[in-house]
Design a protein around this motif. Structure first.
Motif, short mmCIF file in Angstrom:
data_model
loop_
_atom_site.label_atom_id
_atom_site.label_comp_id
_atom_site.label_asym_id
_atom_site.label_seq_id
_atom_site.Cartn_x
_atom_site.Cartn_y
_atom_site.Cartn_z
N LEU A 320 41.30 -25.14 7.03
CA LEU A 320 40.74 -23.82 6.94
C LEU A 320 39.24 -23.49 7.46
O LEU A 320 38.73 -22.30 7.32
CB LEU A 320 40.71 -23.48 5.35
N GLN A 321 38.70 -24.68 8.11
CA GLN A 321 37.42 -24.20 8.96
C GLN A 321 37.76 -23.45 10.24
O GLN A 321 38.69 -23.66 10.90
CB GLN A 321 37.00 -25.68 9.25
N LYS A 322 36.70 -22.37 10.27
CA LYS A 322 36.79 -21.67 11.45
C LYS A 322 37.15 -22.45 12.80
O LYS A 322 37.64 -22.01 13.74
CB LYS A 322 35.54 -20.68 11.63
N ALA A 323 36.14 -23.51 12.91
CA ALA A 323 36.25 -24.49 14.33
C ALA A 323 37.49 -24.90 14.46
O ALA A 323 37.80 -25.15 15.67
CB ALA A 323 35.15 -25.56 13.98
N PHE A 324 38.45 -25.13 13.79
CA PHE A 324 39.71 -25.51 13.87
C PHE A 324 40.98 -24.43 13.65
O PHE A 324 41.91 -24.62 13.46
CB PHE A 324 40.03 -26.59 12.83
N SER A 325 40.44 -23.13 13.64
CA SER A 325 41.52 -21.97 13.74
C SER A 325 42.47 -22.18 14.74
O SER A 325 43.56 -21.62 14.45
CB SER A 325 40.87 -20.61 13.71
N ASP A 326 42.05 -22.82 15.98
CA ASP A 326 43.12 -22.99 16.74
C ASP A 326 44.39 -23.81 16.67
O ASP A 326 45.34 -23.81 17.15
CB ASP A 326 42.61 -23.26 18.30
N ILE A 327 44.01 -24.64 15.55
CA ILE A 327 45.02 -25.64 15.26
C ILE A 327 46.43 -25.01 14.54
O ILE A 327 47.33 -25.67 14.26
CB ILE A 327 44.68 -26.88 14.29
#
Ligand SMILES: *Cc1c(COP(=O)(O)O)cnc(C)c1O
Length: 372
Positions: A320-327
């Motif tokens: 749920l971290q923004k940095a991993f929104s692409d996953i």
């Protein structure tokens, strides 16, 4: 949360001498202390090769590079860890595949791994969170069955013992193909700055990792592969050599403090104390409790006004971290991690926490719970 000052003062003359010796030698990078620390740590861990590097995040990145993983390869790891573990997977163009955690240990739920595998799965990174090993026997079985690499993230568990069912004992980080650790100052073995290391019994892998950590060189100015600049400073190595001698003492002090916290909290229906696995020692990098039916932020605020720090490791699951929104994982994808993130609380934990301090912390918590 930690008391680095008391720890330093207790070994001040040894540390100061070691630093002055490095200053005197002017051998600031890769001096004799670096080699000596690597050898000391090899002995402590009972492993053939230790390669030091600049920090724990680099250790993980170098390990993935040394294994020759390629963009598109999938790496399975836990949803509940410090960002480094997943960050380096993404930075290298590999695909992180996250797994929910075991509600008792907060480590990767090994029973969920097989289901998440595809033909692109190449490696598993178990993280030995808070100082206790993941279920390595289950993970090793899967790795053998499917031909996967295991990279252990041992940043929080250096010195923990893993007990195999065949009665052999191994140090955390020496069970899979390659182990990684961090010597960030607040880790169980902390430097006075950034530092990290990689360990492996595989000679070929060790040579690759050592070369990658130093610009892909084996002979100066001849570059065999792309690498990074991730060397350990001699001053940090000299400090770590001294502190390594005390690591077991520090870890057993942490265990005693954890036992005392347990004694205070074990009768409280509002607190779930840390679970101890039969297959691993717990060296309590963190003492983390689960608050059942309590307003956690209210407790934290109450503690703060009484001069007691507490921390939430970690407030947001990685998916749920923004940095991993692409996953592209949705809320609800990993219900156990999501629940634990809302209820977990880590209390002050370090080898120099004395009885009086501990009593003050525990009694304040119990006071609050009785009132709330
Ligand atoms: C601290 C930590 C790292 C990163 O180490 P650094 O030395 O800060 O780069 C990686 N993984 C885990 C689980 C950690 O706790």
């Amino acid at each position: 949360m930690v008391d680095l000052k008391s720890q330093y003062l207790a070994i001040k003359s040894e540390i100061d001498n070691a630093i002055l010796n490095v200053l005197d030698s002017t051998s600031f990078i890769n001096g004799p202390d670096v080699k000596a620390f690597q050898t000391d740590l090899e002995k402590y861990l009972d492993i053939d090769n230790v390669i030091t590097c600049a920090n724990g995040t680099d250790a993980l990145q170098i390990a993935l590079m040394a294994l020759g993983l390629k963009p598109g390869d999938e790496v399975i790891t836990t949803d509940f860890t410090f960002i480094s573990t997943v960050e380096v997977i993404s930075l290298l163009g590999l695909t992180p595949v996250l797994i929910d955690i075991d509600p008792d240990t907060f480590n990767i739920n090994a029973d969920l791994i097989e289901n998440a595998m595809t033909e692109n799965t190449k490696a598993i990174i178990p993280v030995h969170l808070f100082g206790q090993c993941s279920d390595m026997e289950k993970i090793c079985k899967l790795a053998t069955k499917y031909g996967l690499y295991i990279i252990e993230d041992t940043a929080q568990a250096l010195g923990a013992d893993y007990f195999n069912t065949n009665n052999t004992i191994k140090k955390a980080g020496t069970i899979g193909n390659i182990g990684c650790t961090s010597f960030f100052p607040s880790k169980n073995l902390g430097a006075y700055g950034d530092a990290g290391a990689i360990f492996t019994d595989d000679k070929d892998l060790a040579e690759k990792a050592a070369s990658i950590a130093n610009h892909g060189t084996n002979i100066k100015y001849y570059h065999d592969r792309l690498g990074v600049n991730s060397r350990l400073d001699s001053i940090q190595a000299a400090i770590l050599r001294i502190k390594l001698k005390y690591l077991d003492r520090y870890n057993s002090a942490r265990k005693k403090i954890a036992d005392r916290y347990d004694d205070y909290f074990s009768d409280s229906p509002k607190i779930k104390i840390p679970h101890r696995c039969p297959f691993s020692t717990h060296i309590f990098h963190q003492y983390s409790i689960i608050m059942e039916g309590t307003d956690r932020s209210g407790l934290q605020e109450f503690l703060r006004t009484n001069g007691i720090p507490s921390m939430i490791y970690y407030p947001v699951p990685l998916h749920l971290q923004k940095a991993f929104s692409d996953i592209n994982y949705n809320a609800g994808a990993f219900p156990v991690t999501e629940k634990i993130c809302k209820k977990i609380l880590s209390l002050p934990m370090h080898p120099d926490l004395d009885n009086e301090q501990l009593e003050y912390i525990a009694e304040n918590i119990i006071d609050y719970l009785n009132k709330s």
